[in-house]
Scaffold this active site. Structure first.
Site, PDB file in Angstrom:
ATOM      1  N   GLY A  54       0.917  -1.229  -0.096  1.00  0.00           N
ATOM      2  CA  GLY A  54      -0.049   0.073   0.114  1.00  0.00           C
ATOM      3  C   GLY A  54       0.825   1.267  -0.063  1.00  0.00           C
ATOM      4  N   ASP A 110       0.127   3.772   4.195  1.00  0.00           N
ATOM      5  CA  ASP A 110      -0.754   4.319   3.267  1.00  0.00           C
ATOM      6  C   ASP A 110      -1.872   5.150   4.192  1.00  0.00           C
ATOM      7  OD1 ASP A 110      -1.874   1.797   3.939  1.00  0.00           O
ATOM      8  OD2 ASP A 110      -2.205   1.235   1.799  1.00  0.00           O
ATOM      9  N   ASP A 113      -6.393   2.888   9.786  1.00  0.00           N
ATOM     10  CA  ASP A 113      -7.899   2.774   9.820  1.00  0.00           C
ATOM     11  C   ASP A 113      -8.196   2.186  11.252  1.00  0.00           C
ATOM     12  OD1 ASP A 113     -10.473   2.353   9.034  1.00  0.00           O
ATOM     13  OD2 ASP A 113      -9.990   0.078   8.350  1.00  0.00           O
ATOM     14  N   LYS A 141      -7.899   7.608   8.746  1.00  0.00           N
ATOM     15  CA  LYS A 141      -9.597   7.357   8.610  1.00  0.00           C
ATOM     16  C   LYS A 141     -10.191   7.766   9.977  1.00  0.00           C
ATOM     17  CE  LYS A 141     -10.854   4.266   5.786  1.00  0.00           C
ATOM     18  NZ  LYS A 141     -11.378   2.788   5.497  1.00  0.00           N
ATOM     19  N   PHE A 162     -14.532   3.655   2.283  1.00  0.00           N
ATOM     20  CA  PHE A 162     -13.453   2.961   1.669  1.00  0.00           C
ATOM     21  C   PHE A 162     -12.676   3.598   0.466  1.00  0.00           C
ATOM     22  CE2 PHE A 162     -11.301  -0.405  -0.575  1.00  0.00           C
ATOM     23  CZ  PHE A 162     -10.571  -1.269   0.570  1.00  0.00           C
ATOM     24  N   VAL A 163     -11.520   3.690   0.407  1.00  0.00           N
ATOM     25  CA  VAL A 163     -10.878   4.635  -0.519  1.00  0.00           C
ATOM     26  C   VAL A 163      -9.664   3.766  -1.502  1.00  0.00           C
ATOM     27  CG1 VAL A 163     -11.153   6.937   0.576  1.00  0.00           C
ATOM     28  CG2 VAL A 163      -9.104   5.576   0.862  1.00  0.00           C
ATOM     29  N   ASP A 169      -5.540  -0.229  -2.487  1.00  0.00           N
ATOM     30  CA  ASP A 169      -5.971  -1.026  -3.381  1.00  0.00           C
ATOM     31  C   ASP A 169      -7.467  -1.957  -2.804  1.00  0.00           C
ATOM     32  OD1 ASP A 169      -5.042  -2.768  -1.235  1.00  0.00           O
ATOM     33  OD2 ASP A 169      -5.507  -4.534  -2.273  1.00  0.00           O
ATOM     34  N   ARG A 175      -4.592   0.554  -7.372  1.00  0.00           N
ATOM     35  CA  ARG A 175      -3.048   1.062  -6.835  1.00  0.00           C
ATOM     36  C   ARG A 175      -2.596   1.959  -7.855  1.00  0.00           C
ATOM     37  NH1 ARG A 175      -1.693  -1.825  -2.272  1.00  0.00           N
ATOM     38  NH2 ARG A 175      -1.926  -4.066  -2.250  1.00  0.00           N
TER      39      ARG A 175
HETATM   40  P1  IMP Z   1      -5.620  -0.760  10.068  1.00  0.00           P
HETATM   41  O1  IMP Z   1      -4.792  -1.968  10.527  1.00  0.00           O
HETATM   42  O2  IMP Z   1      -7.130  -1.399  10.293  1.00  0.00           O
HETATM   43  O3  IMP Z   1      -5.273   0.387  10.577  1.00  0.00           O
HETATM   44  O4  IMP Z   1      -5.506  -0.932   8.616  1.00  0.00           O
HETATM   45  C1  IMP Z   1      -4.165  -0.585   7.920  1.00  0.00           C
HETATM   46  C2  IMP Z   1      -4.488  -1.287   6.533  1.00  0.00           C
HETATM   47  O5  IMP Z   1      -5.567  -1.551   5.867  1.00  0.00           O
HETATM   48  C3  IMP Z   1      -3.593  -0.377   5.331  1.00  0.00           C
HETATM   49  O6  IMP Z   1      -2.453  -0.504   5.324  1.00  0.00           O
HETATM   50  C4  IMP Z   1      -4.801  -0.892   4.109  1.00  0.00           C
HETATM   51  O7  IMP Z   1      -3.739  -1.720   3.534  1.00  0.00           O
HETATM   52  C5  IMP Z   1      -5.874  -1.061   4.552  1.00  0.00           C
HETATM   53  N1  IMP Z   1      -7.046  -0.329   4.422  1.00  0.00           N
HETATM   54  C6  IMP Z   1      -7.650   0.350   5.593  1.00  0.00           C
HETATM   55  N2  IMP Z   1      -8.551   1.340   4.994  1.00  0.00           N
HETATM   56  C7  IMP Z   1      -8.601   1.174   3.745  1.00  0.00           C
HETATM   57  C8  IMP Z   1      -9.291   1.834   2.680  1.00  0.00           C
HETATM   58  O8  IMP Z   1     -10.097   2.488   2.664  1.00  0.00           O
HETATM   59  N3  IMP Z   1      -8.867   1.504   1.510  1.00  0.00           N
HETATM   60  C9  IMP Z   1      -7.681   0.456   1.021  1.00  0.00           C
HETATM   61  N4  IMP Z   1      -7.129  -0.098   2.105  1.00  0.00           N
HETATM   62  C10 IMP Z   1      -7.433   0.246   3.398  1.00  0.00           C
HETATM   63 MG    MG Z   2      -1.664  -1.601   3.487  1.00  0.00          MG
END
Ligand code: IMP
Ligand code: MG
Length: 194
Positions: A54, A110, A113, A141, A162-163, A169, A175
């Site tokens: 990402g 990237d 979340d 986010k 969701f972006v 991706d 991507r």
């Molecule tokens: P977290 O562990 O939930 O904070 O998520 C981090 C990972 O989830 C990022 O590195 C992304 O790969 C993926 N991710 C989270 N939200 C999105 C989104 O809106 N689009 C695409 N990938 C996302």
């Molecule tokens: Mg990622």
């Protein structure tokens, strides 16, 4: 004379509800972010660690805006697979090659979340005793954290949608979009992409 109907070239932009961050805004923000990071690290050499895939595009552009010596390595972490919600705990698929002990580390992802990915990776890196550890995300986010985690450097705060694009991706697609957009909900989780 009737003209043959050409199939429409597939256009990634038509899969988006709308563009959230344009190419121009990305470019401008990255220049500023690069200066902030350059200043924050002072005269120290930076060991940049990029969470791939990402963060590939973001890392490549950001590092060229940082006017400091940099060593670069990557780490591959699984979390999302082909779903738009993160179910399982992230795990490391491919570990670092560089030694980070006593180094000034900048961990780059990237998007922040739920916070699970960065907190797992940051914890793991801290065990390797870096001199310092800072984190940088292109997007944060809002309203989604499941674990307490905020990055030191943030490109843009975005709403809970969701972006895709600029490295982000859905099922390894999109991507290569040069901007960041909200993926049409109807295109999330098509069974043929699993
Ligand atoms: P977290 O562990 O939930 O904070 O998520 C981090 C990972 O989830 C990022 O590195 C992304 O790969 C993926 N991710 C989270 N939200 C999105 C989104 O809106 N689009 C695409 N990938 C996302
Ligand atoms: Mg990622």
């Amino acid at each position: 004379m009737s003209k043959a109907i050409k199939p429409k070239p597939s256009n990634l932009h038509s899969d988006l509800d709308r563009i959230l961050v344009s190419e121009l805004r990305l470019k401008r923000r990255l220049t500023k972010l690069g200066s902030e990071i350059t200043e924050a690290f002072g005269d120290k050499e930076i060991t940049a660690i990029s969470i791939i895939n990402g963060a590939i595009f973001f890392t490549a552009d950001l590092l060229r805006k940082i006017n400091r010596p940099i060593r670069l390595d990557c780490i591959r972490v699984s979390s999302y697979r082909n779903q738009t919600i993160s179910k399982e705990k992230p795990h490391i698929l491919d570990m670092l090659r560089l030694n980070v002990e006593k180094q000034h580390v900048l961990l780059i992802d990237d998007i922040l979340d739920t916070g699970k990915t960065l907190s797992v990776v940051a914890k793991l890196l801290k065990k390797r005793k870096p001199a310092s550890l800072k984190t940088c995300v292109l997007l944060a986010k809002q309203g989604r954290r499941e674990v307490e985690f905020e990055a030191d450097f943030v490109g843009f705060k975005i709403p809970d949608r969701f972006v895709v694009g600029y490295g982000l991706d859905f099922a390894e697609r999109y991507r290569n979009l040069p901007s960041i957009g909200i993926l049409k909900p109807s295109l999330q989780n098509p069974p043929e992409w699993a």
